[in-house]
Design an enzyme around this catalytic site. Structure first.
Site, PDB file in Angstrom:
ATOM      1  N   SER A  23     -10.842  17.913 -18.225  1.00 46.49           N
ATOM      2  CA  SER A  23      -9.561  17.605 -18.847  1.00 46.49           C
ATOM      3  C   SER A  23      -8.931  16.433 -18.100  1.00 46.49           C
ATOM      4  O   SER A  23      -9.649  15.611 -17.530  1.00 46.49           O
ATOM      5  CB  SER A  23      -8.662  18.854 -18.803  1.00 46.49           C
ATOM      6  N   ASN A  24      -7.621  16.341 -18.089  1.00 42.84           N
ATOM      7  CA  ASN A  24      -6.907  15.270 -17.380  1.00 42.84           C
ATOM      8  C   ASN A  24      -5.537  15.805 -16.975  1.00 42.84           C
ATOM      9  O   ASN A  24      -5.154  16.897 -17.396  1.00 42.84           O
ATOM     10  CB  ASN A  24      -6.809  14.023 -18.282  1.00 42.84           C
ATOM     11  N   PRO A  25      -4.793  15.047 -16.138  1.00 40.60           N
ATOM     12  CA  PRO A  25      -3.550  15.622 -15.568  1.00 40.60           C
ATOM     13  C   PRO A  25      -2.328  15.594 -16.482  1.00 40.60           C
ATOM     14  O   PRO A  25      -1.213  15.852 -16.020  1.00 40.60           O
ATOM     15  CB  PRO A  25      -3.285  14.741 -14.332  1.00 40.60           C
ATOM     16  N   SER A  26      -2.476  15.286 -17.759  1.00 39.10           N
ATOM     17  CA  SER A  26      -1.303  15.241 -18.644  1.00 39.10           C
ATOM     18  C   SER A  26      -0.573  16.590 -18.652  1.00 39.10           C
ATOM     19  O   SER A  26      -1.206  17.641 -18.723  1.00 39.10           O
ATOM     20  CB  SER A  26      -1.761  14.891 -20.068  1.00 39.10           C
ATOM     21  N   ALA A  90      -3.093  13.188 -24.414  1.00 41.03           N
ATOM     22  CA  ALA A  90      -4.148  12.575 -23.603  1.00 41.03           C
ATOM     23  C   ALA A  90      -5.438  13.322 -23.941  1.00 41.03           C
ATOM     24  O   ALA A  90      -5.764  14.348 -23.333  1.00 41.03           O
ATOM     25  CB  ALA A  90      -3.806  12.696 -22.123  1.00 41.03           C
TER      26      ALA A  90
END
Ligand code: CTP
Length: 217
Positions: A23-26, A90
């Site tokens: 995933s990503n830090p959004s 994101a």
């Protein structure tokens, strides 16, 4: 004029076993702030969000999703009647080719996972748009922020791209404040912020409101 606005927010997750994902830090803060600002403007708001730890904004229709595929399906289902699509999500761009059904066991070795691209939601919807719909993307960039955002605006065939720096500790992910450069056709360029995400969201909704009003005059 009654406006229907579709907003996506937060990250997406792609699992490679039942308990592990990429995933990503959004955090979804920008998208949720936009949903609140759009609601305050009197718009009808559909909010499609990946996994976030934020309270559901009052007065909006809320659709939680997890993967890019789910976000595409949900957003597509709501896209037809919307006047404005704002894609702050994101989207995690790659997904593991295979998701194991049982938890992978460690064996002291490393792990190689093969990834494939997920669909581009914004570009897919832009292909199906009605001409009068307004499409807004959020470009997350770590370098050449404006040039890359402009290139994405043209490539994805959208009306506006909000250029967003996500580089390092100063980047937008997770922060309470933000600065955006809103880019549009014919050289339109407006700097929003730096200010709280709430204020930046209000400024962005105001810009879009002006744009809609100018079109109907
Ligand atoms: N986006 C999307 N579907 C994807 C990837 C991105 O709809 N699979 C949308 C985002 O929600 C955003 C815009 O496209 O509104 C730009 O996203 P960004 O992550 O900046 O660009 P990418 O197309 O993913 O390109 P890259 O990662 O190569 O910078």
């Amino acid at each position: 004029m009654s406006i229907r606005c579709l907003i996506t927010a937060g990250p997406t997750r792609e699992f490679f076993d039942p308990v592990r994902f990429v995933s990503n830090p959004s955090t979804g803060k920008m998208g949720f702030a936009l949903a609140e600002a759009a609601r305050a403007e009197g718009w009808t708001v559909d909010l499609v969000a990946g996994p976030v730890a934020l309270p559901e904004p009052a007065g909006v229709m809320y659709y939680p999703v997890v993967t890019a595929e789910e976000m595409l399906r949900q957003t597509d289902a709501l896209f037809g009647p919307c006047d404005i699509l704002i894609m702050t999500a994101a989207v995690s761009d790659w997904r593991p080719k295979v998701c194991q059904t049982q938890k992978l066991k460690k064996n002291g070795q490393g792990l190689t996972v093969e990834f494939e691209a997920v669909p581009d939601i914004l570009a897919t919807l832009a292909e199906r748009r009605r001409v009068e719909q307004v499409l807004v993307g959020f470009a997350a960039e770590t370098e050449n922020v404006e040039a890359n955002a402009l290139e994405k605006m043209t490539r994805k065939k959208v009306d506006f791209m909000a250029a967003n720096s996500v580089a390092g500790a100063e980047g937008a992910f997770g922060r309470d404040d933000n600065q955006l450069i809103l880019l549009g056709k014919n050289g339109f360029r407006q700097v929003l912020g730096p200010a709280s995400k709430r204020e930046v969201a209000q400024q962005l909704i105001r810009q879009l409101s002006h744009h809609l009003a100018a079109r109907t005059r």
